[in-house]
Design an enzyme around this catalytic site. Structure first.
Site: not given
Ligand code: G16
Length: 543
Positions: A69, A382, A507
């Site tokens: 992603s 989000e 976090r």
């Molecule tokens: C993924 C999740 C999202 C999340 C993001 C960031 O997004 O699907 O729900 O908000 O990661 O997560 P973290 O803050 O834990 O790194 P994506 O678009 O990268 O798949």
């Protein structure tokens, strides 16, 4: 037991790489995600789990998406999609973790068989897994490993090759609902485009879209897929003028580089290339097209961003009005789901102005989706632009079958039904969310400036902090407070007290090897200062 020798033999070709300092692979915010060199064995073992999951769920198709992603192109990721197109049931994440961390080949076969026995899975019944990948070159190797696990377990599998993440989610649900009264659409990529294009036309109801929309595709898979989708919009019915930029998928190194939704959201600026024309209505997808952020550069006042919170409040307000016009206000329960990253001003606007309940969950659409399912219409986004709107089957039935009492009611009911098809019901989808926003702006005859005027965001700042061991950071209260390391939260509280209307939390990221710090305050300089202060605290505790 079935498949033992095949698994053991195939696994030798896709070995797991031990992590430094005895660390374990973790099923994080969106599956396993890390440097692609570490993922071949992970993809193989995820294949084993997907096959088990399909057999556990009476041979329904399970999805596996290979994508990292928003991460840089050297990373990749593997995540599992459940039969309705939603994320893997959380109970099963620990089974994935157990399989992936099995220390040896024998250990792997043993855990596979233990899981089958403990979960009462009949290994002789058919299993089906479908999968796709984003444009990362490492995807090929990971798909080979995944397919090898599926062959070893005698699992039927379909390779959909290049897809956006939401397209794979669509295909999983379409596959499992094919031929039933709840059919989600044709089981093909074309089926996805046709469904969205037809719903877009119906939801627009002849309204006009004002001007050109520039779409930055983060040089990811969203580029070719958006080009393809646009061919399905009948020009005589909707005049949707789109300029696609950052759609270079031939040079992997430019994926998400200085462009895309994550860049725009975290840097709070438009991508430098190509230069955003002043006043141009613009949006950015992320690398696998499941997030979207809108923005424009005002010739006088500079950059304005309309992020996931804004899309959420826009959608909740529009859908709330439609429900009201349809005469269903007392019958349909609408709720909004956010995370701690939601701007406080958006939460106030939704609760006080729209009078809708807001629930806060930990980060990760898997959490938000689950809560949103508890409403007749659950709006979840989000702040980073990842989200969607869920319509319960009962609500959709109601919209389809209620006899309208007036032309206005008929109009509202038809629009609601069209939105039910337009909005991806499985997961956040940049293409579908973009169409939703365009429909709403057209219905309201709004520019982005009108949209921004609904409320003022509190100044905020998001900082990424590299730490030695992010696992030291554990949270509570929907990630709004740190429960460990001891003392860190007290220091954050003391820092926050120094600023007016301030809030901050930290976090561990579940997709990157880092911590994230968010801060909000009455002024931009205070939000920046607070974020830097808290970042220093996290750095110190993370050593
Ligand atoms: C993924 C999740 C999202 C999340 C993001 C960031 O997004 O699907 O729900 O908000 O990661 O997560 P973290 O803050 O834990 O790194 P994506 O678009 O990268 O798949």
């Amino acid at each position: 037991m079935a498949h033992n020798d095949q698994i053991a033999e195939a696994s030798l070709k896709h070995p797991i790489v031990p992590l430094d300092k005895g660390q374990l692979y973790k099923y994080g915010t969106a599956g396993f995600r890390m440097n692609a060199d570490l993922l071949e064995g992970v993809a193989f073992r995820v294949g084993l789990l997907a096959a088990l999951r399909s057999r556990k769920l009476n041979s329904q198709a399970i999805g596996v998406m290979i994508t990292a992603s928003h991460n840089p192109s050297v990373d990749n990721g593997v995540k599992i999609v459940d039969p309705m197109g939603d994320m893997l049931e959380q109970d099963w994440e620990r089974f994935a973790t157990a399989l992936v961390n099995a220390p040896s080949n024998e250990g792997l076969v043993e855990i596979y068989n233990c899981l089958a026995t403990d979960l009462k899975i009949d290994l002789k019944i058919p299993a089906k897994v479908i999968y796709g990948r984003d444009t990362r070159p490492s995807g090929h190797k990971l798909i080979t490993a995944l397919a090898s696990a599926l062959d070893a377990t005698n699992t039927e599998h379909v390779d959909y090759k290049l897809l956006t993440t939401p397209q794979l989610h669509y295909l999983v649900r379409a596959t499992n609902s094919e031929g039933t009264p709840l059919s989600y659409g044709k089981v093909s990529e074309v089926g996805y485009y046709e469904k969205l294009a037809s719903a877009f036309v119906r939801a627009m109801k002849g309204k006009k879209i004002d001007g050109t929309l520039t779409v930055d595709c983060a040089n990811g898979v969203g580029g070719p897929k958006l080009h393809e989708f646009l061919k399905y919009i009948p020009k005589d019915k909707v005049n949707f003028d789109v300029k696609v930029v950052n759609d270079d998928v031939l040079r992997p190194e430019v994926l998400n580089l200085d462009c895309g939704a994550d860049f725009v959201k975290t840097k709070q600026r438009a991508p430098p290339n190509p230069k955003t024309q002043a006043g141009a209505r613009s949006c950015s997808y992320d690398g696998d097209a499941d997030r979207i952020i809108y923005y424009w550069v005002d010739p006088e006042t500079g950059f304005f961003m309309l992020d996931g919170d804004r899309i959420s409040s826009l959608a909740a307000s529009f859908i709330g009005d439609l429900v009201e016009s349809a005469g269903l206000r007392d019958d349909i329960r609408i709720g909004v789901v956010q995370t701690a990253y939601a701007n406080g001003a958006s939460t106030n606007y939704i609760t006080q102005h729209l009078k809708l309940p807001v629930t806060c969950t930990p980060t990760g659409v898997k959490h938000l989706h689950h809560v949103a399912q508890g409403f007749d219409i659950g709006v979840y986004f989000e702040a980073n632009g990842h989200g969607t709107v869920l319509f319960s089957p009962d609500a959709l039935d109601y919209f389809r079958n209620k006899a309208p009492q007036s032309p206005a009611q008929k109009d509202a009911l038809e629009t609601l039904v069209a939105l039910g098809d337009l909005i991806n019901q499985t997961v956040g989808d940049a293409i579908s969310d973009m169409l939703l926003v365009e429909v709403i702006l057209a219905h309201k005859s709004w520019t982005l400036r009108d949209w921004v005027m609904t409320y003022s965001d509190l100044p905020n700042r998001l900082v990424r902090v590299e730490v030695g061991n992010k696992d030291l950071f554990q949270t509570t209260d929907a990630e709004r407070r740190l429960s460990s390391p001891e003392g860190a939260q007290d220091e954050i509280d003391n820092a926050v007290k120094k600023y007016k209307d301030a809030r901050s939390f930290a976090r561990a990221s579940g997709t990157e090897n880092a911590c994230r710090v968010y801060a909000e305050a009455a002024t931009r300089s205070e939000a920046n200062e607070l974020a830097e202060r808290v970042a220093r605290i996290i750095e110190r505790y993370g050593q």
